[in-house]
Design a protein around this motif. Sequence first.
Motif, PDB file in Angstrom:
ATOM      1  N   LEU A 176       0.700  -1.176   0.043  1.00 28.40           N
ATOM      2  CA  LEU A 176      -0.066  -0.138   0.198  1.00 28.40           C
ATOM      3  C   LEU A 176       0.962   1.291  -0.041  1.00 28.40           C
ATOM      4  CD1 LEU A 176      -2.489  -1.293   2.739  1.00 28.40           C
ATOM      5  CD2 LEU A 176      -2.848  -1.350   0.179  1.00 28.40           C
ATOM      6  N   ALA A 177       0.199   2.502  -0.498  1.00 21.94           N
ATOM      7  CA  ALA A 177       0.803   3.690  -0.505  1.00 21.94           C
ATOM      8  C   ALA A 177       0.880   4.097   1.008  1.00 21.94           C
ATOM      9  CB  ALA A 177       0.231   4.561  -1.466  1.00 21.94           C
ATOM     10  N   PRO A 178       1.938   4.884   1.501  1.00 19.85           N
ATOM     11  CA  PRO A 178       3.010   5.541   0.536  1.00 19.85           C
ATOM     12  C   PRO A 178       4.451   4.532   0.719  1.00 19.85           C
ATOM     13  CG  PRO A 178       3.185   6.474   2.569  1.00 19.85           C
ATOM     14  CD  PRO A 178       1.973   5.656   2.753  1.00 19.85           C
ATOM     15  N   GLN A 179       4.203   3.311   1.388  1.00 18.99           N
ATOM     16  CA  GLN A 179       5.368   2.543   1.278  1.00 18.99           C
ATOM     17  C   GLN A 179       5.488   1.925  -0.092  1.00 18.99           C
ATOM     18  OE1 GLN A 179       3.091   2.706   3.804  1.00 18.99           O
ATOM     19  NE2 GLN A 179       4.285   3.628   5.295  1.00 18.99           N
ATOM     20  N   HIS A 180       4.533   1.492  -0.727  1.00 24.51           N
ATOM     21  CA  HIS A 180       4.636   0.941  -1.851  1.00 24.51           C
ATOM     22  C   HIS A 180       3.793   1.798  -3.179  1.00 24.51           C
ATOM     23  CE1 HIS A 180       6.566  -2.966  -0.065  1.00 24.51           C
ATOM     24  NE2 HIS A 180       5.419  -2.308   0.950  1.00 24.51           N
TER      25      HIS A 180
END
Length: 302
Positions: free
Chosen positions: A106-110
């Motif tokens: 998931l955003a923002p990590q991915h």
Amino acid sequence: MRAVAVVLRLTRKPRMASAERARERLAEPERPAPVPAAVRRRHAVSRRAVEGFEVTTVAPRGRPAARTALYLHGGAYVSPVAPQHWTLAGRLADAGVRVVLPQYGLAPQHTHRDAARLLTALYRELAGEGGQVVLAGDSAGGGLALGFAQALLGTDLPRPRSLVLLAPWLDLTLADPAVAAAEARDPWLSSAGLVEVGRAWAGGDDPRDPRLSPVHGPLAGLAPVRIWVGTRDLLLPDALRLRDRAAAEGADVEVTVCEGAVHVYPLTPTPEGRAGIREVVAAIAGGPQDGSVDADLWRPTA
């Protein structure tokens, strides 16, 4: 449906009502919902890792599955799998479908690039088993499913049997002029917040890129696409835009529009939701479904 809309407007609309709220949401820790005990009792549930991400399979117990569905959960690319996704997976397994549900990063990590690697590896594996795979998803997961199906065109991988999408997020920019009027009717979603988290999911790429906003992507050669969306959903204009493009280009895109219904209405505990979920399960599994629906099917995800 009116009662559901009131609850959403009071409890969910404020969470993404502005870019600032969306940034706060991006910073919040999120934990995926566990598979409910009722689904575990009825079905064979297994987990494994693909490209470093957890993938859960819910399959009929004691009998071979007639079909496989690769289901991509919604949640604006910031929320993990929720209870209603597992319950829908259980309904599909009841109908003889093996449901493969990846918990993509998931955003923002991915970003979308991580999801693309995961889905390519997973789909290649499923396609190699023989038989056709149904691609399905809701909201952000629906947009991700369509963008991935478009990316498959021209590759050595077979196209899916069909695409079954619940209120897909088809344009990260929400630039269609009709979105403003749709947003005024929507008790849940806010364009300012969605556009902000969409930028995070894009990870520096142009949010208008068809991989991110498949309303701009190719339609020729796609498997049949089936979409369910309500009239009180700011994502409705883009679903209709996709339908109109498909009609002009000879592609097979069918949109069911439910009057007065909110975002992802087939997952709501309403008469409209019960009718919608029967249609969705039938579209994935093949054949009509009975009128039963699990009481815990729905909880807002975005």
